[in-house]
Write an enzyme that holds these catalytic residues in place. Structure first.
Site, PDB file in Angstrom:
ATOM      1  N   GLU A 148       0.862  -1.218   0.060  1.00 32.05           N
ATOM      2  CA  GLU A 148       0.035   0.117   0.091  1.00 32.05           C
ATOM      3  C   GLU A 148       0.815   1.308  -0.142  1.00 32.05           C
ATOM      4  O   GLU A 148       0.544   2.050   0.832  1.00 32.05           O
ATOM      5  CB  GLU A 148      -1.052   0.034   1.280  1.00 32.05           C
ATOM      6  CG  GLU A 148      -1.805  -1.220   1.303  1.00 32.05           C
ATOM      7  CD  GLU A 148      -2.558  -1.163   2.671  1.00 32.05           C
ATOM      8  OE1 GLU A 148      -3.661  -1.409   2.410  1.00 32.05           O
ATOM      9  OE2 GLU A 148      -2.039  -0.909   3.678  1.00 32.05           O
TER      10      GLU A 148
HETATM   11  C1  TNX Z   1      -4.527  -3.856   4.766  1.00 36.65           C
HETATM   12  S1  TNX Z   1      -2.806  -6.326   4.378  1.00 36.65           S
HETATM   13  C2  TNX Z   1      -2.948  -3.716   5.084  1.00 36.65           C
HETATM   14  C3  TNX Z   1      -2.846  -3.264   6.708  1.00 36.65           C
HETATM   15  C4  TNX Z   1      -4.120  -3.094   7.280  1.00 36.65           C
HETATM   16  C5  TNX Z   1      -4.908  -3.978   7.089  1.00 36.65           C
HETATM   17  C6  TNX Z   1      -6.412  -4.328   7.952  1.00 36.65           C
HETATM   18  C7  TNX Z   1      -1.830  -5.306   4.206  1.00 36.65           C
HETATM   19  C8  TNX Z   1      -0.589  -5.771   3.578  1.00 36.65           C
HETATM   20  N1  TNX Z   1      -2.165  -3.840   4.549  1.00 36.65           N
HETATM   21  O1  TNX Z   1      -2.144  -1.997   6.710  1.00 36.65           O
HETATM   22  O2  TNX Z   1      -3.959  -3.150   9.024  1.00 36.65           O
HETATM   23  O3  TNX Z   1      -5.549  -4.061   5.584  1.00 36.65           O
HETATM   24  O4  TNX Z   1      -7.167  -5.317   7.469  1.00 36.65           O
END
Ligand code: TNX
Length: 490
Positions: free
Chosen positions: A303
């Site tokens: 992300e």
């Molecule tokens: C996505 S999964 C994220 C996290 C959040 C999560 C909550 C991922 C690699 N990144 O930063 O905590 O969703 O479910």
């Protein structure tokens, strides 16, 4: 006396179980014999005695090289067909033997015995066990759980208690998500403000915290004694507000942002163009790699919405060699597959995105599909804790999937295993994390260890009902899912 049908209640179910006629009665103060010169087995025997006392309430004693015993632990190279982590547990009229080609297999066999002792229960200070031979080995070498200690911090006692349960269900990796926008949780001696400033915050303004290097080393040792490898993650280049708030020079504009206590993602990025960024990462990765005997280092990489793809690739082109230089095998969230990776790198799948299409055959895939394996997802619409961006994940949803079939274009051999992440935006206490993990984590253990032919939700719910009584007796705050025929005492 007939032994209760404990063999059918083992989680995960062993690969093969042959039953005989009759039972063996294990008395209190029974002797565990191990070859005195095998230090790892002596340690495992002591672990068995400790856990038998705490979990099953029976007292056993370790006597290296004892001439007579009721329980024997040994390595046996003739059992090599059972594989690196396999074991054979035999119970006959004369006693219990756990044998394995390697000591790690003996440790997993001990977990099976501990479950049998707890499930059978102590009566008149003895435990009656069925005559049987169990041959067992895991489906996957990576059976993991991830704990996010960044959104909320959990002290070492909580993590240690969790590791006891991970071992009991044959998990062998604990991935610690040590940094994020809301907090930095591992002491880095060359950059002390990471923890004095960056470690002070948490989601919703809750109490922060961090592990000193000494505490982290103790966690690593605790894990090692349970055959668990700690996988440290420092998330980058995004999810870095806590670091950016601690050191203005890590920001492109030289201005430190405020500490962050919300739950948005994708707004922060390390400054890709500044040499100091890579000096920082060299120091952080160097210190953490030196504290971590396990072979893996997780760089996050998810992300990174504020880092254009071209910058992301330039950034990773600098960072990945630092990880390799410190002797670590790379793990990254699936977005890392946008970059050239060394053979043997591990890509952690979490959601439907395009990167998987380009996955080269010489990298490994770790499966954590959010709609099944994210244990921070709510069980149902009224669950008091958790998120639901990937849907609601019932006990059945988290159980009914196959890592090898989930991504049709990926050959089964490329999958190294399964990991269940627990993100903690909504989770503040030990009781909160227990509620989300249990019972779904037990299903993940079956997915990671047992062959798909041994898995079926109806049979699993029966096993789970038996384990509910155990979890209850250990004081664990688990979710009493209505699909499971829990016994009255839970
Ligand atoms: C996505 S999964 C994220 C996290 C959040 C999560 C909550 C991922 C690699 N990144 O930063 O905590 O969703 O479910």
């Amino acid at each position: 006396m007939m032994a209760r049908p404990v063999l059918e209640a083992l989680i995960p179910p062993p690969q093969s179980v042959q039953t005989g006629v009759g039972a063996f009665v294990l008395p209190a103060n029974a002797v565990i014999r191990v070859p005195a010169e095998e230090a790892a087995l002596v340690q495992t025997a002591a672990y068995l005695a400790d856990c038998a006392h705490l979990q099953a309430r029976i007292t056993l004693q370790v006597m290296p090289d004892a001439s007579a015993s009721q329980i024997a632990l040994r390595c046996d190279p003739a059992l090599a067909d059972l594989g690196a982590e396999g074991y054979r547990l035999t119970i006959d009229e004369s006693g219990i033997v756990i044998a394995a080609p390697q000591d790690v297999g003996v440790f997993w066999g001990v977990q099976t015995l501990l479950q049998l002792l707890s499930l059978a229960g102590v009566q008149d200070e003895q435990v009656t066990l069925p005559i049987c031979q169990i041959d067992d080995q895991p489906r996957y070498p990576w059976r993991g759980m991830m704990l996010d200690v960044a959104r909320h911090f959990f002290p070492t006692e909580v993590v240690e208690g969790l590791m006891d349960l991970l071992a009991l269900y044959k998990f062998n990796r604990l991935h610690l998500h040590l940094s994020d926008d809301q907090g930095w949780r591992i002491e880095i001696k060359s950059w002390p403000k990471l923890t004095t400033t960056g470690g002070s915050s948490a989601v919703d303004g809750d109490k922060g915290g961090f592990y000193t290097q000494e505490e982290y080393a103790r966690l690593v040792a605790y894990a090692q004694a349970r055959q668990i490898t700690i996988v440290p993650e420092i998330d980058m280049p995004g999810h870095t507000n806590a670091a950016l708030a601690s050191y203005p020079e890590l920001n492109c504009d030289g201005q430190a942002p405020d500490l962050y206590t919300g739950t948005e993602v994708g707004f922060s990025t390390l400054c890709v163009d500044k040499p100091v960024t890579y000096q920082f990462l060299e120091d952080v990765i160097g210190e953490l790699a030196a504290l971590t005997p396990g072979p893996y280092f997780h760089v996050g990489g998810d992300e990174a919405k504020s880092t254009p793809m071209e910058d992301y690739r330039r950034f990773m082109a600098e960072v990945l060699p630092i990880v390799a230089w410190h002797g670590k095998q790379l793990v990254g969230w699936q977005e890392i597959a946008n970059c050239p990776l060394l053979p043997g790198s591990i890509v952690q799948y979490w959601t439907h995105q395009s990167e998987m299409a380009a996955l080269p055959p010489d990298v490994k895939l770790l499966m954590s599909p959010a709609e099944h394996a994210y244990l921070d997802m709510q069980y149902h619409t009224d669950s008091p804790l958790g998120l639901h961006w990937a849907g609601y994940v019932s006990v059945e949803d988290s159980y009914n999937w196959d890592p090898a079939a989930y991504l049709p274009d990926i050959p089964a051999e490329q999958i190294i295993g399964v990991e269940a992440p627990l993100w903690t935006e909504t989770l503040r206490t030990k009781a909160d994390i227990e509620f989300m993990l249990f019972p779904r984590l037990l299903g993940i253990s079956e997915i990671a260890w047992a062959s798909p032919a041994r898995r079926d939700f109806a049979a699993y719910s029966q096993r789970l009902a038996a384990h509910g009584s155990l979890l209850a007796s250990w004081g664990i705050n688990f979710y009493r899912a209505p699909q499971v025929p829990w016994m009255e005492d839970v």
